[in-house]
Enzyme design. Structure first.
Site, PDB file in Angstrom:
ATOM      1  NE  ARG A  25      -3.460   2.583   2.603  1.00  0.00           N
ATOM      2  CZ  ARG A  25      -3.109   3.257   3.548  1.00  0.00           C
ATOM      3  NH1 ARG A  25      -1.061   3.087   4.448  1.00  0.00           N
ATOM      4  NH2 ARG A  25      -3.527   4.425   3.862  1.00  0.00           N
ATOM      5  CB  CYS A  77       9.578 -18.724  -7.745  1.00  0.00           C
ATOM      6  SG  CYS A  77      10.091 -18.334  -9.834  1.00  0.00           S
ATOM      7  N   GLY A 106      12.522 -11.397   2.604  1.00  0.00           N
ATOM      8  CA  GLY A 106      13.849 -12.238   3.399  1.00  0.00           C
ATOM      9  C   GLY A 106      14.668 -12.002   2.085  1.00  0.00           C
ATOM     10  N   GLY A 108      16.397 -14.917   0.809  1.00  0.00           N
ATOM     11  CA  GLY A 108      16.295 -15.798  -0.348  1.00  0.00           C
ATOM     12  C   GLY A 108      15.715 -14.341  -1.211  1.00  0.00           C
ATOM     13  CB  THR A 130      11.343 -12.627   6.527  1.00  0.00           C
ATOM     14  OG1 THR A 130      11.442 -13.729   8.174  1.00  0.00           O
ATOM     15  CG2 THR A 130      13.089 -12.010   7.173  1.00  0.00           C
ATOM     16  CG  ASP A 132      12.498 -16.606   9.781  1.00  0.00           C
ATOM     17  OD1 ASP A 132      11.842 -16.721  10.572  1.00  0.00           O
ATOM     18  OD2 ASP A 132      12.832 -17.279   8.762  1.00  0.00           O
ATOM     19  CG  MET A 174       7.884 -21.006  12.156  1.00  0.00           C
ATOM     20  SD  MET A 174       7.022 -20.284  11.494  1.00  0.00           S
ATOM     21  CE  MET A 174       6.262 -21.608  10.172  1.00  0.00           C
ATOM     22  N   GLY A 175      11.789 -19.229  13.054  1.00  0.00           N
ATOM     23  CA  GLY A 175      12.637 -18.222  12.940  1.00  0.00           C
ATOM     24  C   GLY A 175      13.765 -18.706  12.546  1.00  0.00           C
ATOM     25  CE  LYS A 216      17.180 -21.488  41.111  1.00  0.00           C
ATOM     26  NZ  LYS A 216      16.871 -20.976  40.176  1.00  0.00           N
TER      27      LYS A 216
HETATM   28  O1  F6P Z   1      11.258 -17.227   6.688  1.00  0.00           O
HETATM   29  C1  F6P Z   1       9.619 -17.743   7.502  1.00  0.00           C
HETATM   30  C2  F6P Z   1       9.408 -18.477   7.957  1.00  0.00           C
HETATM   31  O2  F6P Z   1       8.293 -18.733   8.735  1.00  0.00           O
HETATM   32  C3  F6P Z   1      10.629 -19.842   8.815  1.00  0.00           C
HETATM   33  O3  F6P Z   1      10.451 -18.981  10.750  1.00  0.00           O
HETATM   34  C4  F6P Z   1      10.831 -20.654   8.422  1.00  0.00           C
HETATM   35  O4  F6P Z   1      11.441 -21.509   9.239  1.00  0.00           O
HETATM   36  C5  F6P Z   1      10.135 -21.327   7.435  1.00  0.00           C
HETATM   37  O5  F6P Z   1       9.386 -19.886   7.000  1.00  0.00           O
HETATM   38  C6  F6P Z   1       8.309 -22.397   6.839  1.00  0.00           C
HETATM   39  O6  F6P Z   1       8.746 -22.465   5.611  1.00  0.00           O
HETATM   40  P1  F6P Z   1       7.679 -22.519   4.617  1.00  0.00           P
HETATM   41  O7  F6P Z   1       6.497 -21.847   4.858  1.00  0.00           O
HETATM   42  O8  F6P Z   1       7.593 -22.800   3.358  1.00  0.00           O
HETATM   43  O9  F6P Z   1       7.108 -23.647   5.497  1.00  0.00           O
END
Ligand code: F6P
Length: 328
Positions: A25, A77, A106, A108, A130, A132, A174-175, A216
């Site tokens: 946007r 792709c 990101g 890639g 991303t 991440d 994730m990350g 603890k």
């Molecule tokens: O890069 C974003 C992400 O969600 C990562 O955290 C994760 O490893 C990956 O993409 C998962 O990719 P996909 O949706 O192709 O399984």
């Protein structure tokens, strides 16, 4: 205007991230503001190969700022990785009359864009998006803040059941190869231990922490495990490993998965998207090409795209220290 830009193409690629729509946007509206045509490319690089284009104007992006995902769609792709795929993409960009391309994604996505720059000298500007938060040269990537909030909300819910049943929960987040989501959500949700890929001693840390928790008198525990953790065990194997040495623990595993990528973008992500979208168009207008626009100390900055692609070395050691102190 310092150069002759009359048409900017825009695409989203790779894993979607909340805030991508807000960034599209901002790009479209900045183009409109500066009287530049904006060409939307559907399905990321795949859409460049298929010439899946649509003119976008200021009204095409109404009511999208609050939507998760990306209305331009995204893809990973394979054909764009091949030289003949990139040739087709370049030819299609030329035939639609695009003078520059804005890519929202990101690492890639940026790696693909750099090839277009290197091989065809086609001007590109990147917007980091991303969940991440793993891109060099920007304090934050789009989607990261929203994902963090999603994760913390989920962990809060898991904590209710963990404490009701005196259970130990291993929660995978994730990350990819970065521990930002794990470390920040772990601190924000009050986890007992956090396992991140940037540290090589995560297994020792975990076992020490669990043993001392028991001493603890802690009866339930939340452990946040980054998906890229380098302990050599996935979260289910970790659970078995813990059970073997600490038999009295009642352990459950929860993999949060793709819920982390969806949802309404936070205000932080919408504002960031707006700044970076405008910043990307203005970078092109000012002839600052082949850069990523990022955010540093609240200011929009530009760094060479090739530097943004380099593996990130930074890791927030201070936050790890805080995590250790606050989880005693
Ligand atoms: O890069 C974003 C992400 O969600 C990562 O955290 C994760 O490893 C990956 O993409 C998962 O990719 P996909 O949706 O192709 O399984």
């Amino acid at each position: 205007m310092d150069n002759n830009i009359s048409n900017i193409a825009v695409l989203t690629s790779g894993g979607d991230a909340p805030g991508m729509n807000a960034a599209i946007r901002a790009v479209v509206r900045a183009c409109s503001f500066y009287n530049i045509k904006c060409t939307g490319v559907f399905r990321g690089y795949q859409g460049l190969l298929d010439a899946d284009f649509e003119d976008l104007d200021a009204r095409s992006v109404r009511n999208v700022i609050n939507k998760g995902g990306t209305f331009l769609k995204s893809s990973r792709c394979e054909d764009f990785r091949k030289p003949e795929g990139r040739k087709l993409a370049y030819d299609n960009l030329k035939s639609v009359g695009a003078d520059a391309l804005i890519v929202i994604g990101g690492n890639g996505t940026f790696t693909g864009a750099q090839l277009l720059i290197d091989e065809y000298n086609f001007p590109v500007v990147g917007i980091p998006a991303t969940i991440d938060n793993d891109i060099n040269g920007t304090d934050y990537t789009l989607g990261y803040d929203t994902a963090l909030n999603t994760v913390v909300e989920a962990i809060d819910k898991i904590r209710d059941t963990a404490s009701s049943h005196n259970r130990l929960f291993l929660i995978e987040v994730m990350g990819r190869d970065a521990g930002d989501i794990a470390l920040n959500s772990g601190v924000g949700a009050g986890a007992e231990e956090i396992m991140i890929p940037e540290e090589t001693d995560s297994m020792r840390r975990l076992m020490d922490s669990l043993k001392s928790s028991r001493k603890k008198g802690k009866t339930s525990s939340i452990i946040v495990v980054a998906e890229g953790d380098k302990s050599g065990k996935n979260v289910f194997e970790l659970s078995e490993h813990i059970q073997e040495s600490l038999e009295d623990y009642d352990i459950r595993v929860s993999v949060l998965g793709h819920i982390q990528r969806g949802g309404v973008p936070s205000c932080f992500d919408r504002v960031l998207a707006s700044k970076l979208g405008v910043g990307a168009v203005e970078a092109i207008i000012n002839n600052t090409l082949n850069v990523m626009v990022g955010i540093s100390h609240k200011k929009v900055v530009q760094i060479p795209l090739k530097d943004a692609i380099e593996p990130r070395r930074y890791f927030d050691k201070e936050l790890r220290r805080v995590a250790d102190i606050t989880s005693v």
